[in-house]
Scaffold this active site. Structure first.
Site, short mmCIF file in Angstrom:
data_model
loop_
_atom_site.label_atom_id
_atom_site.label_comp_id
_atom_site.label_asym_id
_atom_site.label_seq_id
_atom_site.Cartn_x
_atom_site.Cartn_y
_atom_site.Cartn_z
N HIS A 134 -5.77 7.30 -2.59
CA HIS A 134 -6.68 6.29 -2.02
C HIS A 134 -7.89 6.05 -2.90
O HIS A 134 -8.34 6.94 -3.62
CB HIS A 134 -7.13 6.71 -0.61
N HIS A 178 0.84 -1.20 0.00
CA HIS A 178 0.00 0.00 0.00
C HIS A 178 0.88 1.26 0.00
O HIS A 178 0.71 2.15 -0.84
CB HIS A 178 -0.92 -0.02 1.22
N GLU A 179 1.83 1.31 0.92
CA GLU A 179 2.70 2.50 1.00
C GLU A 179 3.53 2.65 -0.28
O GLU A 179 3.71 3.76 -0.79
CB GLU A 179 3.60 2.44 2.24
N HIS A 216 1.54 4.22 -3.04
CA HIS A 216 1.53 5.69 -2.98
C HIS A 216 2.79 6.22 -3.67
O HIS A 216 2.74 7.12 -4.49
CB HIS A 216 1.53 6.18 -1.53
ZN LIG Z 1 -2.54 5.20 2.12
#
Ligand SMILES: [Zn+2]
Ligand SMILES: *[C@@H]1O[C@H](CO)[C@@H](O)[C@H](O)[C@H]1NC(C)=O
Ligand SMILES: *[C@@H]1O[C@H](CO)[C@@H](O)[C@H](O)[C@H]1NC(C)=O
Ligand SMILES: *[C@@H]1O[C@H](CO)[C@@H](O)[C@H](O)[C@H]1NC(C)=O
Ligand SMILES: *[C@@H]1O[C@H](CO)[C@@H](O)[C@H](O)[C@H]1NC(C)=O
Ligand SMILES: *[C@@H]1O[C@H](CO)[C@@H](O)[C@H](O)[C@H]1NC(C)=O
Length: 505
Positions: free
Chosen positions: A232, A222-223, A226
């Site tokens: 998101h 997830h990180e 980004h």
């Molecule tokens: Zn996030």
């Protein structure tokens, strides 16, 4: 008449709105700005000021856009008690919220200013998912360098390596360890789990905070997503069609985190909203009462899919590959079934949704669970029953975080659809949200999207109709044996489409 002292108090209360709230939590900033972080206190304070100023007084507008609530029957579905097994970054990050955006995003000054402008000008009419500004893009032809903070433990590093390998294996981006590489990712533990969005050209390297509580495959990917260039899922401007944000249970000072984002900084790439995206918030994010959801799915059975952090969803692979034009790396493209796409790192095979395997995504995956009775099941016009099993009935040890799998396909003749119902649910007696022990993911035939995660009797005896002539089921076992029964039959198509529409990459 307002008395003078009241007026004075009012003015004092309004001051922070005019000049930006004073730092409430310098400790948080110290954590974020670990010794090695090239970002600065002045920069972080400035960005916090820009954001808080833009959002103050605009929260009612944000709230006004939440859309209609989901049907009462969906809200009343019983998913069981909250799963308190694993701490989520949305909760762990509470101590740094003041300096982050949407819990785990570190905005740069340009992003903050653009965002503030769009908020002030009321330009919400757009959907966003990925970055637009080309200076933020990485290049498939240049390695994305990374370095581990020497303070991280060996286990922590090994876990983060798995997340890097995931993106390396599933996209055309190439990650390469290089402790002096230009624009490298500096993988560190800096007060919570967070990242910048996209490549930060104005810094020699950029921190991705993936410390000990942030290094599960789901959280670390997830990180990294980004850092690759994604926002998101629930900040897409079309999110109100899919989720209901319950502002009555959101910490008022955090409501700005549910803002929808403008197109001048983000593009949707014609991607679909996916509840199971690894970029979807956990449905308790910023809750006042942490035992109650803040985000409710409007589609049947999707509540448990939100906030899943098992691994990126297939739609996340599609998103990254699409943003970076990955299939253009291949001279000839494969014809893939079931929404698969040409693997940019091996042009002779397809990348498949996890319910399918084989060079063109037509085959049933073997599954890793013992006693997996995975099968391709033919539906006929009368109701039939199938009893599914996976896992060891004599094992009472939990393998949380390393669950095993089993797959089933139910097929009707081409041009027909399937009616399907679960008649015995797994673990109905030990029902829990997110189904951490045993779960069945039901995908009704739109294979570029995540399915419904079920374990309790939530979906019991509900007749569901497939999108096309195939339904895929994924069993996930972390404890004991998964057992459930389903009934199904082939039904004539009622004039609606019988093929799924896949996102083109
Ligand atoms: Zn996030
Ligand atoms: C998790 O915690 C919440 C709030 O304290 C509680 O309501 C819920 O029952 C707990 N879940 C389980 C499975 O114990
Ligand atoms: C590491 O990064 C530097 C600076 O970007 C580059 O010059 C060097 O070639 C890289 N090393 C390797 C082995 O790729
Ligand atoms: C991908 O291709 C599109 C259209 O050709 C182009 O506009 C875009 O900049 C490309 N993206 C990247 C990351 O190179
Ligand atoms: C499925 O299991 C039930 C008992 O749980 C049994 O009555 C039924 O015969 C089984 N059906 C099949 C097709 O194996
Ligand atoms: C996870 O399970 C697989 C087999 O199912 C096993 O080979 C592997 O060692 C396990 N990993 C961990 C970390 O337990």
């Amino acid at each position: 008449m307002i008395s003078f002292p009241t007026l004075l108090i009012l003015i004092l209360l309004l001051l922070p709105l005019i000049f930006g709230a004073p730092a409430e939590n310098p400790k948080a900033l110290e954590k974020i700005l670990v010794e090695e972080n090239p970002d600065t206190t002045e920069n972080r304070e400035k960005i916090r000021g820009i954001i808080s100023e833009a959002f103050e007084n605009r929260i009612p507008r944000v709230q006004g856009r939440q859309g209609v609530a989901p049907p009462v029957k969906l809200m009343a579905l019983n998913y069981g008690p909250k799963n308190n097994q694993t701490k989520r970054f949305e909760e762990l990050n509470s101590e740094i919220n003041e300096y982050t955006f949407e819990s785990d995003i570190m905005l740069n000054e340009n992003q903050a200013k653009n965002l503030a402008n769009s908020i002030i000008n009321g330009n919400y009419r757009s959907k966003r998912q990925a970055i637009v500004d080309t200076t933020l893009f990485w290049s498939p032809s240049t390695p994305i360098y990374y370095q581990f903070d020497s303070k991280l433990s060996a286990t922590n590093i090994a876990n983060v390596r798995k997340a890097i390998k995931f993106w390396n294996d599933n996209t055309c981006l190439s990650f390469q360890e290089n402790n002096s590489g230009k624009n490298r990712l500096f993988l560190s533990s800096a007060g919570g789990c967070w990242s910048y969005v996209g490549k930060q050209d104005n810094m020699p390297y950029q921190v991705v905070s993936v410390g000990p509580n942030c290094d599960s495959l789901g959280t670390a990917t997830h990180e990294l997503m980004h850092a690759i260039g994604f926002w998101h899922q629930q900040s897409r401007s079309d999110r109100d069609d899919y989720v209901y944000v319950d502002f009555s249970n959101i910490i008022p000072s955090q409501a700005y985190n549910f803002q929808k984002m403008p197109l001048d900084q983000a593009q949707l790439l014609a991607l679909k909203y996916d509840y199971g995206s690894v970029m979807q918030y956990y449905p308790y994010a910023f809750a006042l009462d942490s035992s109650k959801y803040t985000i409710l799915a409007k589609e049947n059975g999707m509540q448990n899919s939100m906030g899943q952090r098992e691994a990126p969803a297939f739609s996340d692979l599609i998103a990254v590959n699409k943003l970076y034009n990955c299939t253009s790396q291949c001279k000839t493209k494969m014809t893939c079934s079931n929404c698969g796409f040409t693997d940019p790192k091996n042009c002779n095979q397809c990348k498949c949704p996890n319910y399918f395997t084989g060079p063109t995504c037509d085959a049933l995956p073997t599954g890793t669970a013992v006693n997996c009775n995975g099968a391709i099941i033919q539906a006929i016009s009368s109701w039939q029953t199938f009893n599914a099993t996976a896992g060891d009935p004599n094992s009472y040890t939990s393998s949380q975080g390393n669950s095993s799998s089993c797959f089933w396909h139910i097929k009707a003749p081409a041009g027909q659809k399937i009616e399907f119902k679960m008649t015995t649910a797994p673990m109905a007696a030990i029902c829990m949200q997110e189904c951490p022990w045993q779960a069945v993911e039901i995908n009704l035939g739109q294979f570029d999207l995540y399915g419904m995660i079920t374990c309790c009797d939530t979906m019991l005896n509900q007749v569901l109709t497939s999108v096309q002539n195939v339904i895929a089921l994924r069993g996930r076992v972390s404890y004991n044996q998964l057992k459930f029964s389903v009934q199904y039959r082939a039904v004539p198509n009622q004039g609606t489409a019988t093929t799924q529409t896949c996102v083109t990459i």
